[in-house]
Motif scaffolding. Structure first.
Motif, short mmCIF file in Angstrom:
data_model
loop_
_atom_site.label_atom_id
_atom_site.label_comp_id
_atom_site.label_asym_id
_atom_site.label_seq_id
_atom_site.Cartn_x
_atom_site.Cartn_y
_atom_site.Cartn_z
N ALA A 220 -5.49 -2.57 10.49
CA ALA A 220 -6.26 -2.06 9.58
C ALA A 220 -6.27 -1.62 8.24
CB ALA A 220 -6.92 -1.23 10.80
N TRP A 221 -4.13 -0.52 8.33
CA TRP A 221 -4.35 0.22 8.34
C TRP A 221 -2.98 -0.12 6.12
CZ3 TRP A 221 0.76 0.22 5.67
CH2 TRP A 221 1.78 0.03 7.01
N LEU A 222 -2.86 -2.08 6.82
CA LEU A 222 -1.79 -2.90 6.01
C LEU A 222 -3.29 -2.69 5.25
CD1 LEU A 222 0.59 -3.83 4.97
CD2 LEU A 222 0.02 -5.88 6.64
N GLY A 223 -4.25 -3.48 5.46
CA GLY A 223 -4.56 -3.97 4.47
C GLY A 223 -5.71 -2.73 3.73
N THR A 224 -6.08 -1.51 4.23
CA THR A 224 -5.97 -0.11 3.42
C THR A 224 -5.31 0.04 1.93
OG1 THR A 224 -7.37 0.81 5.13
CG2 THR A 224 -6.37 2.16 3.09
N LEU A 225 -4.36 -0.24 2.33
CA LEU A 225 -2.85 -0.31 1.74
C LEU A 225 -3.15 -0.94 1.11
CD1 LEU A 225 -0.60 1.13 0.56
CD2 LEU A 225 0.67 -0.09 1.94
N LEU A 226 -2.99 -2.24 0.73
CA LEU A 226 -2.71 -3.96 0.70
C LEU A 226 -4.06 -3.29 -0.99
CD1 LEU A 226 -1.86 -6.51 2.36
CD2 LEU A 226 -0.79 -5.17 1.00
N THR A 227 -5.41 -3.08 -0.49
CA THR A 227 -6.34 -2.40 -1.01
C THR A 227 -6.20 -1.87 -2.59
OG1 THR A 227 -7.63 -3.25 0.69
CG2 THR A 227 -9.04 -1.72 -1.13
N ARG A 228 -5.54 -0.89 -2.17
CA ARG A 228 -4.89 0.18 -3.22
C ARG A 228 -4.25 -0.94 -4.26
NH1 ARG A 228 -8.88 3.62 -3.89
NH2 ARG A 228 -9.36 4.78 -1.73
N LEU A 229 -3.22 -1.46 -3.33
CA LEU A 229 -2.49 -1.72 -4.46
C LEU A 229 -2.48 -2.70 -5.36
CD1 LEU A 229 0.89 -2.33 -1.86
CD2 LEU A 229 0.53 -0.14 -3.50
N GLY A 230 -3.88 -3.60 -4.82
CA GLY A 230 -4.00 -5.11 -5.28
C GLY A 230 -4.58 -4.07 -6.77
N ALA A 231 -5.17 -2.74 -6.79
CA ALA A 231 -5.55 -2.39 -7.69
C ALA A 231 -5.15 -1.97 -9.34
CB ALA A 231 -6.30 -1.33 -7.38
#
Length: 340
Positions: A220-231
């Protein structure tokens, strides 16, 4: 996870030493390889009164019952109190030690000087062996230099170069290698881990760490972090910091700041690999995104960012304002995409 099946060759090498055991074996390998579990199973098999043909404990004799209950008179486990502690530490109470203490080592004196319970072996597991300061290590060294008869030390280490050279020299080395990905994925899937290939890659090939990450609900938190980094250059550092800070607070100690930094470090590694037109090591499913972002970043910036992330990883272990720390982390990341 079946560590014997995972490391069958290593297990066979251990069994080959049963007839002529040295006084100390040092099991070394990458973190998360299952070294401690291998040592524990080997100890159980040696203490068992009716071991199976492959050297594992029978699980039904009196010795096995003692071992399972943690009170076998001929076995001792030396490990940091923090590894034995269960649950959260109450506010105001001293946190469990992250180190093996000199008192723990000195307490072995009585254990090693009395006869064994049934005329067999005395076994001591030290895990992880690098979790000792110099005084504690020297106290253990004295015992290794003059080992009592019928005694076996099983030392476990993920960082053997941190050990005193004199300790390493008094042990026979048992390497626990990184298994082939296909084999590890099969073992992890049998252990009930979904998407084993993804977690194994994120764990750098360490099956035990992959199982821990997958079962700890990091998705869950990893998906959130990757979405932010992917921006990439479109990242809003303040909003990202607020979102991840909320994850920390909601996790109530189960999610740690250092985990975010470690994930960012792995992301930087994959960006660097992509800059050299190499496949990612950790984030396999995000290969396309990573390749696109890497094309925007000068390689020198990535190298500097990774070095700086090592400092941030150390800082994440200290008491600090998590929100401000995360803001700085994300501001530095967005700066990678500034105009050349």
């Amino acid at each position: 996870m079946n560590v014997i099946e995972l490391h069958k060759k290593t297990w066979d090498r251990l069994q080959a030493r049963r007839e002529r055991l040295p006084h100390a074996l040092l099991l070394v390998g990458q973190k998360g390889m299952g070294k401690f579990e291998l040592a524990r199973l080997f100890a159980a098999g040696l203490l068992c009164e009716q071991p199976t043909p492959d050297g594992t404990a029978c699980g039904g004799c009196l010795a096995c019952n003692w071992f399972a209950q943690g009170n076998h008179p001929d076995f001792r486990l030396l490990q940091p109190e923090a590894l034995s502690a269960e649950g959260e530490v109450e506010e105001g109470k001293k946190k469990p030690s992250q180190q093996i203490t000199i008192d723990q080592v000195r307490a072995l004196d009585d254990f090693l000087t009395v006869g064994t319970h049934r005329g067999g072996l005395r076994i001591v597991i030290v895990n992880p062996t690098e979790a000792m300061n110099r005084s504690t290590a020297n106290a253990l060294l004295k015992t290794l230099e003059e080992p009592p008869p019928s005694s076996l030390f099983l030392l476990v280490s993920s960082e053997p170069m941190r050990l005193l050279p004199t300790i390493r020299s008094r042990c026979q080395l048992i390497a626990v290698p990184t298994p082939q990905p296909a084999h590890a994925e099969k073992i992890l899937a049998a252990a009930g881990l979904n998407d084993a290939a993804r977690w194994l890659a994120l764990a750098g090939g360490s099956p035990g760490l992959a199982l821990e990450m997958g079962n700890a609900g990091q998705g869950a938190w990893l998906g959130t972090l990757l979405t932010r980094l992917g921006a990439g250059p479109r990242l809003d550092p303040l909003a990202a910091a607020a979102e991840l800070d909320k994850v920390l607070r909601d996790g109530k100690g189960k999610v740690l700041l250092k985990q975010f930094v470690e994930a960012v470090q792995k992301w930087l590694v994959d960006l660097t690999l992509a800059g050299g037109r190499l496949p990612p090591r950790y984030f396999l499913a995000e290969q396309g995104t990573i390749a696109g972002l890497a094309a925007m970043i000068p390689p020198a910036r990535l190298i500097a960012a990774y070095r700086a992330s090592g400092v941030r990883r150390q800082e994440a272990e200290q008491p600090l304002n998590a929100r401000l720390f995360l803001e700085g982390l994300f501001l530095d990341y967005r700066a990678l995409f500034a105009n050349r």
